[in-house]
Each structure stands twice: as C-alpha cells, then as structure tokens.
Design a protein around this motif. Structure first.
Motif, short mmCIF file in Angstrom:
data_model
loop_
_atom_site.label_atom_id
_atom_site.label_comp_id
_atom_site.label_asym_id
_atom_site.label_seq_id
_atom_site.Cartn_x
_atom_site.Cartn_y
_atom_site.Cartn_z
N TYR A 164 0.85 -1.18 0.00
CA TYR A 164 0.00 0.00 0.00
C TYR A 164 0.88 1.23 0.00
O TYR A 164 1.92 1.27 0.66
N THR A 165 0.47 2.26 -0.74
CA THR A 165 1.22 3.51 -0.81
C THR A 165 0.50 4.56 0.03
O THR A 165 -0.66 4.87 -0.21
N ASP A 180 3.48 8.80 -0.27
CA ASP A 180 4.61 8.56 -1.18
C ASP A 180 5.62 7.54 -0.65
O ASP A 180 6.76 7.52 -1.09
N LYS A 181 5.21 6.72 0.32
CA LYS A 181 6.04 5.62 0.79
C LYS A 181 5.24 4.34 0.64
O LYS A 181 4.02 4.35 0.75
N GLU A 182 5.94 3.25 0.41
CA GLU A 182 5.27 1.97 0.22
C GLU A 182 5.43 1.13 1.47
O GLU A 182 6.52 1.02 2.03
#
Length: 162
Positions: free
Chosen positions: A129-130, A133-135
């Motif tokens: 999941y994003t 702007d990080k996964e």
C-alpha cells in the motif's frame, strides 16, 4: 558642515540592535510553538476522520445484517507493534485501505470463512500500500471470527523492492 561623532549614537544603536534581535528570537519561538500546536491538531483531525469513516461503515453494515446471527457484520483490523515504530497516522491509513479491501467479506457466512480465509490470505498477504509517497507491505498474521466480528492482526513494514 560638521558631522557629529558616532560615539553619541553607540548606546542607542546597541539598544536598538538588542531590541531587533529580541523581536527575531521571539518571532522564531512563537512560530515554532504555533507549528507544533498546528501539527498536533492536524494529527488528531486525521485520526478522528479515519475513525469516523470506520464507524460509519460499521453502522451501515450493522443495520443491514442486524437480523442475521451467522454473518460477518464488522471487520476490525489491528496492527502489531513494529521494532522501529511507524507513524500512527500512516498505520491508520494502511489499516483503512486494508479494511476497504476486506469489505468483500462483510455479510459472508461465518461457516464458510475457511475458503474465504485462504483466498484472502493469498490475495492480501504481502500486498503493498502507498501512503504519503512511501510503500508499506502488509503481512496477515491472524484472522479470528467471534460473534460476527472478523478480527485481523497484521504486521506493517516499510517495503523494500528489489
């Protein structure tokens, strides 16, 4: 024309510079306090917004399935503690997205959860999941049904793609 000596104005310029320096330091401190309180207010707002969305969804499904006893009426997703703790807002956003993916299980019979459990694990285990702007990668640890409530414990880690 004579220019007056600067020695006369030295105490005044010292006092004026100390006053201006005090104004600058005061404004920096006020700005820092303002931004800290605003950030705290924003975090509380985000938590409340996510919680209200979850409650609204629960109310809708509880009204829909209030006569049936053997169906999944509510889904609670919980995150296990991580060693480097993640931001609480990020965790709640990931849990909200995962809860939206698990919504297909609402209204399903609790006696048929065995097949649904296998499908859900295979689809959602390791899903990325994003958020901001990080996964983040989700690992489903435990799924439990008790009195029409599906409880899911997950582990959320920062995704490292190769």
């Amino acid at each position: 024309m004579r220019v007056p000596p600067f020695k006369r104005f030295r105490p005044f310029s010292q006092l004026a510079s100390i006053f201006v320096l005090g104004m600058i330091v005061g404004s920096v401190m006020y700005n820092g306090i303002f931004h800290a309180s605003y950030n705290n207010l924003w975090l509380k707002y985000q938590e409340s917004r996510i919680q209200i969305e979850q409650y609204a969804e629960d109310i809708k499904t509880l009204k829909k399935y209030n006569k049936q006893q053997t169906v999944i009426k509510e889904i609670r997703v919980r995150a296990e503690q991580q060693d480097p703790p993640l931001d609480s807002i990020t965790v709640k956003e990931v849990l909200l997205k995962l809860s939206n993916d698990l919504d297909v299980l609402r209204g399903r019979s609790v006696f048929e959860i065995d097949t649904d459990n296998k499908i859900t694990r295979s689809l959602l285990n390791g899903k990325i999941y994003t958020v901001r702007d990080k996964e983040y990668e989700v690992q489903i640890k435990t799924m439990l049904i008790l009195e029409g409530v599906l409880q899911v414990w997950v582990e959320i880690t920062v995704s490292v793609r190769s």
